[in-house]
Design an enzyme around this catalytic site. Structure first.
Site, PDB file in Angstrom:
ATOM      1  N   THR A 106       0.751  -4.476  -4.215  1.00 35.87           N
ATOM      2  CA  THR A 106      -0.105  -4.956  -3.116  1.00 35.87           C
ATOM      3  C   THR A 106       0.489  -6.259  -2.583  1.00 35.87           C
ATOM      4  O   THR A 106       1.101  -7.015  -3.345  1.00 35.87           O
ATOM      5  CB  THR A 106      -1.530  -5.189  -3.663  1.00 35.87           C
ATOM      6  OG1 THR A 106      -2.098  -3.927  -3.974  1.00 35.87           O
ATOM      7  CG2 THR A 106      -2.425  -5.935  -2.687  1.00 35.87           C
ATOM      8  N   ARG A 111     -11.256   6.650  -2.586  1.00 40.71           N
ATOM      9  CA  ARG A 111     -11.429   5.401  -3.356  1.00 40.71           C
ATOM     10  C   ARG A 111     -10.923   4.182  -2.558  1.00 40.71           C
ATOM     11  O   ARG A 111      -9.861   4.212  -1.949  1.00 40.71           O
ATOM     12  CB  ARG A 111     -10.656   5.523  -4.675  1.00 40.71           C
ATOM     13  CG  ARG A 111     -10.733   4.288  -5.572  1.00 40.71           C
ATOM     14  CD  ARG A 111      -9.538   3.385  -5.388  1.00 40.71           C
ATOM     15  NE  ARG A 111      -9.613   2.210  -6.267  1.00 40.71           N
ATOM     16  CZ  ARG A 111      -8.845   1.138  -6.139  1.00 40.71           C
ATOM     17  NH1 ARG A 111      -7.946   1.104  -5.179  1.00 40.71           N
ATOM     18  NH2 ARG A 111      -8.970   0.109  -6.949  1.00 40.71           N
ATOM     19  N   GLY A 118     -10.346  -0.103  -3.021  1.00 36.87           N
ATOM     20  CA  GLY A 118     -10.352  -1.228  -3.956  1.00 36.87           C
ATOM     21  C   GLY A 118     -10.855  -2.503  -3.300  1.00 36.87           C
ATOM     22  O   GLY A 118     -11.563  -2.478  -2.290  1.00 36.87           O
ATOM     23  N   THR A 153      -4.710  -9.641  -6.140  1.00 38.23           N
ATOM     24  CA  THR A 153      -4.113  -8.349  -6.493  1.00 38.23           C
ATOM     25  C   THR A 153      -4.513  -8.034  -7.928  1.00 38.23           C
ATOM     26  O   THR A 153      -4.488  -8.926  -8.777  1.00 38.23           O
ATOM     27  CB  THR A 153      -2.581  -8.363  -6.360  1.00 38.23           C
ATOM     28  OG1 THR A 153      -2.070  -7.115  -6.868  1.00 38.23           O
ATOM     29  CG2 THR A 153      -1.923  -9.504  -7.122  1.00 38.23           C
ATOM     30  N   GLY A 154      -4.897  -6.794  -8.173  1.00 37.69           N
ATOM     31  CA  GLY A 154      -5.302  -6.459  -9.535  1.00 37.69           C
ATOM     32  C   GLY A 154      -6.181  -5.228  -9.571  1.00 37.69           C
ATOM     33  O   GLY A 154      -6.213  -4.459  -8.606  1.00 37.69           O
TER      34      GLY A 154
HETATM   35  N1  ASP Z   1      -6.275  -4.492  -5.815  1.00 38.34           N
HETATM   36  C1  ASP Z   1      -5.667  -3.296  -5.322  1.00 38.34           C
HETATM   37  C2  ASP Z   1      -6.653  -2.166  -5.329  1.00 38.34           C
HETATM   38  O1  ASP Z   1      -7.503  -2.150  -6.192  1.00 38.34           O
HETATM   39  C3  ASP Z   1      -4.493  -2.871  -6.127  1.00 38.34           C
HETATM   40  C4  ASP Z   1      -3.487  -3.948  -6.418  1.00 38.34           C
HETATM   41  O2  ASP Z   1      -3.704  -5.113  -6.175  1.00 38.34           O
HETATM   42  O3  ASP Z   1      -2.435  -3.601  -6.881  1.00 38.34           O
HETATM   43  O4  ASP Z   1      -6.550  -1.285  -4.505  1.00 38.34           O
END
Ligand code: ASP
Length: 341
Positions: free
Chosen positions: A205, A233, A235, A256-257
């Site tokens: 991300t 879905r 995020g 990010t997470g």
């Molecule tokens: N936070 C992003 C999500 O849940 C994914 C990521 O940051 O890698 O879609």
């Protein structure tokens, strides 16, 4: 004495007084550093450095933080090594559903798009949402149609596909015993050749936060989301207050997470709230939420942030964070792993 005609030509006095700053991220690293091939690591660093310098040039040229954030994220969306725009993760149906959000800390105006499939730069579409409509969030086909009506470039969804991300889906589905969808044709090879993103787990991300010379902060985030996602879905990345937030009164932040955990804690707004209401310094506020509150509910990831006063910080509970920062008069800093500054 300067002649009157010359005085009229000089720039107005609304000139800046604040030194600019910018921080960017390209996702978090779950696995150990040793799994990453050298050529891939160099390519990641080059991609981050390029995007950072584009944003820094805008801020140095007196440009607004919102432009710097959008420009950085567009570059990372075009870079196939990151999970946003071209290079986005595959859904379980072998497609791509892209999410993005952006926020202006001076006005608290914000825009977000969810599950778009045709707009080349979802971050620009998110910006159009608040600049050309009265909405904050738009989703799916409607959002793409709005982007098209606004003149934003539309592409065939295969434009976003890369071989490296296909391999991530193949490996993930094999490990989970799930049935692989039919491989789309025309998947692009990923540079550098033969160094997929499979040997290590990099979320990819992307995000940026910036402080301009007028003292205004902005933040933005863009993602292809989770590999193999189903049922539409979404995020945290397009959720204002969870993955992205910006306010001149506190800070600008991009996360990010593991998105579901970030949504439950409203991570971005919670950090800004600690800074604004409790007077906690930015680094301490980020560490409290990322290292304690997030970990307590089983979440993982990180964030970058800066305040309108010029404090820049990052925090992550993962094995690394693809990151970069630069402030006026200082050299750029690019890092990925834990043992780096
Ligand atoms: N936070 C992003 C999500 O849940 C994914 C990521 O940051 O890698 O879609």
């Amino acid at each position: 004495m300067v002649p009157k005609a010359e005085i009229a030509k000089q720039p107005s006095i609304t000139r800046s007084v604040f030194p600019w700053s910018i921080a960017i991220h390209g996702g978090y690293l779950e696995s150990e550093h040793s799994n990453m091939p050298d050529d891939l690591e160099m390519a990641y660093r080059a991609g981050l450095r390029n995007a950072l310098s584009l944003g820094a040039n805008i801020l140095d040229g007196d440009g607004p933080s919102l432009d710097a954030v959008e420009t950085v994220i567009k570059a990372l969306e075009d870079d196939p090594l990151f999970n946003a725009g071209r290079g986005a993760a595959f859904t379980a149906q072998a497609g791509h559903e892209l999410d993005a959000s952006i926020m202006d800390g001076a006005t608290l105006k914000a825009g977000a798009v969810l599950g778009v499939t045709r707009t080349r730069h979802p971050i620009s579409l998110a910006r159009k949402v608040f600049e050309a409509s009265s909405y904050v969030m738009m989703a799916g086909e409607g959002a793409d149609a709005f982007g098209s009506a606004c003149g934003l470039e539309q592409v065939n969804p295969h434009f976003f596909s890369t071989q490296a991300q296909w391999q991530v889906l193949v490996d993930r589905f094999a490990a989970q015993g799930r049935l692989l969808p039919i491989r789309p044709t025309n998947i692009r090879p990923t540079m550098p050749q033969n160094s997929g993103v499979t040997g290590h787990s990099h979320s990819g991300t992307v995000g940026a936060v910036a402080l301009d010379k007028m003292g205004h902060v902005s933040a933005g985030t863009s993602t292809g989301g989770m590999t193999g996602k189903t049922w539409g879905r979404i995020g945290d990345s397009p959720v204002i207050g969870a993955g992205t937030y910006a306010s001149n009164r506190s800070c600008a932040i991009s996360c990010t997470g593991s998105g579901e955990h970030f949504i439950r804690l409203s991570v971005a707004r919670t950090i800004c709230g600690l800074v604004e209401n409790k007077g906690i310094c930015l680094q301490a506020a980020m560490d409290e939420v990322i290292h304690r509150q997030l970990v307590d509910i089983g979440g993982q990831g990180g964030a970058i942030a800066l305040t309108s006063g010029g404090e820049v910080a990052w925090s992550y509970s993962s094995n690394g964070l693809f990151r970069g920062r630069m402030s006026e008069g200082r050299p750029p800093l690019i890092a990925i792993f834990k043992n780096e500054p």
